[in-house]
Scaffold this active site. Structure first.
Site, PDB file in Angstrom:
ATOM      1  N   CYS A 103       0.866  -1.180   0.000  1.00 25.94           N
ATOM      2  CA  CYS A 103       0.000   0.000   0.000  1.00 25.94           C
ATOM      3  C   CYS A 103       0.899   1.225   0.000  1.00 25.94           C
ATOM      4  O   CYS A 103       1.636   1.450   0.973  1.00 25.94           O
ATOM      5  CB  CYS A 103      -0.909  -0.011   1.221  1.00 25.94           C
ATOM      6  SG  CYS A 103      -1.962   1.456   1.365  1.00 25.94           S
ATOM      7  N   CYS A 245      -5.375   6.092  -3.716  1.00 23.58           N
ATOM      8  CA  CYS A 245      -4.660   4.816  -3.711  1.00 23.58           C
ATOM      9  C   CYS A 245      -3.238   5.083  -4.188  1.00 23.58           C
ATOM     10  O   CYS A 245      -3.038   5.542  -5.315  1.00 23.58           O
ATOM     11  CB  CYS A 245      -5.347   3.795  -4.620  1.00 23.58           C
ATOM     12  SG  CYS A 245      -4.491   2.206  -4.746  1.00 23.58           S
TER      13      CYS A 245
END
Length: 308
Positions: A103, A245
């Site tokens: 991530c 994101c």
């Protein structure tokens, strides 16, 4: 009127577990320091902590643990290349409790969290992830806010695929698969303006080819403004639509540069949660730079957690 003092922590919790709430461009996380990997973080437990009504709430949970302790506990099978037993490992889970490889926004917040808690004094070092070792650099730090860059590794562009989503004029979008340590489908929505992008219904899972993405996929819808600027919305596997994101911004930059630019360079990527910069080199190696914010801290009862 004199109010009674607030109850002490022992009166509230039998065994308190500290946490911090943070976000990177509004991609938000529950962060826990567990150096010796003693907490049991099963799927249901993580999903409860990330639940915005029954728990604390977040797009994901990040546990900071020593890599060797995670290996000893069985949370990871082996150490990635370039990661030692004493290195910090970003044990990341999505809001549904599923384990995730990497991530980008989380890595920035993770580095900020370690510095803010005094767990890691260095400003330039490698952390472990399930997608391998990633070098992080704290470019600025003032406690609640930070600017962090992350060496994301090589972006691997794959073949074409497609998705369909409600609210799209044509219903379907073609896209390019991309691997940033986790799977992405990047759709350059050149037929849409920003209003059209905002009208897409991402409350439901967009369709995708499960033969191409057997483990699920993050799907980015990208309006490119030029070879160095783009706006995106993203539907993340195991979460739903998120405000941003990090790996998706890197994947989007790589596809924009491949289709509209020279193949390498920097792209300023805007999302509903904010702006980041993604640099992709001639060899496909990428660096993500952007902000991190730590907004709250608290405690939850370990016994409450273990009962779930």
């Amino acid at each position: 009127m004199v109010c009674d003092p607030a109850p002490s922590v022992p009166a509230l919790f039998r065994e308190a577990v500290p946490f911090v709430k943070g976000h990177g461009t509004q991609n938000d996380f529950v962060l826990i320091a567990d150096p010796d990997a003693q907490l049991s973080l099963g799927v249901e437990t993580v999903a409860l902590l990330c639940d915005r009504r029954a728990g604390i709430g977040g797009d994901g949970l990040i546990r900071a643990a020593r890599a060797g302790a995670l290996r000893a506990s069985g949370a990871i099978a082996q150490l990635p290349d370039g990661v030692g037993d004493e290195d910090w490992f970003m044990d990341y889970r999505n809001a549904d409790g599923g384990v995730v490889e990497m991530c980008g926004n989380g890595a920035r917040v993770f580095a900020h969290f370690l510095r803010a808690l005094g767990l890691e004094p260095r400003g330039d070092y490698a952390i472990g992830t399930r997608a391998g070792a990633k070098r992080v650099r704290l470019l600025s730090f003032d406690g609640g806010g930070a600017e962090v860059s992350v060496e994301m590794g090589r972006v691997r562009l794959g073949g074409p695929s497609a998705t369909s989503v409600a609210g799209a004029p044509r219903g379907c979008f073609s896209g390019t698969s991309a691997d940033v340590g986790n799977p992405h489908l990047v759709c350059l929505a050149q037929g849409l303006d920003l209003d059209g992008l905002a009208a897409l219904d991402l409350t439901r899972q967009p369709d995708y080819d499960k033969a191409v993405f057997p483990e699920g996929v993050n799907i980015e819808f990208v309006v490119p403004h030029s070879p160095d600027k783009a706006t995106l919305r993203v539907h993340e596997r195991g979460v739903g639509e998120t405000k941003a994101c990090g790996t998706g911004s890197v994947a989007a930059a790589a596809v924009v540069l491949a289709e509209l630019g020279s193949g390498s360079g920097e792209v300023v990527v805007a999302s509903p949660g904010g702006v980041v910069q993604a640099y992709v080199g001639p060899d496909g190696s990428a660096v993500l730079r952007g902000p991190s914010a730590l907004v709250a801290r608290g405690e939850f009862d370990k016994a409450w957690l273990q009962q779930r």
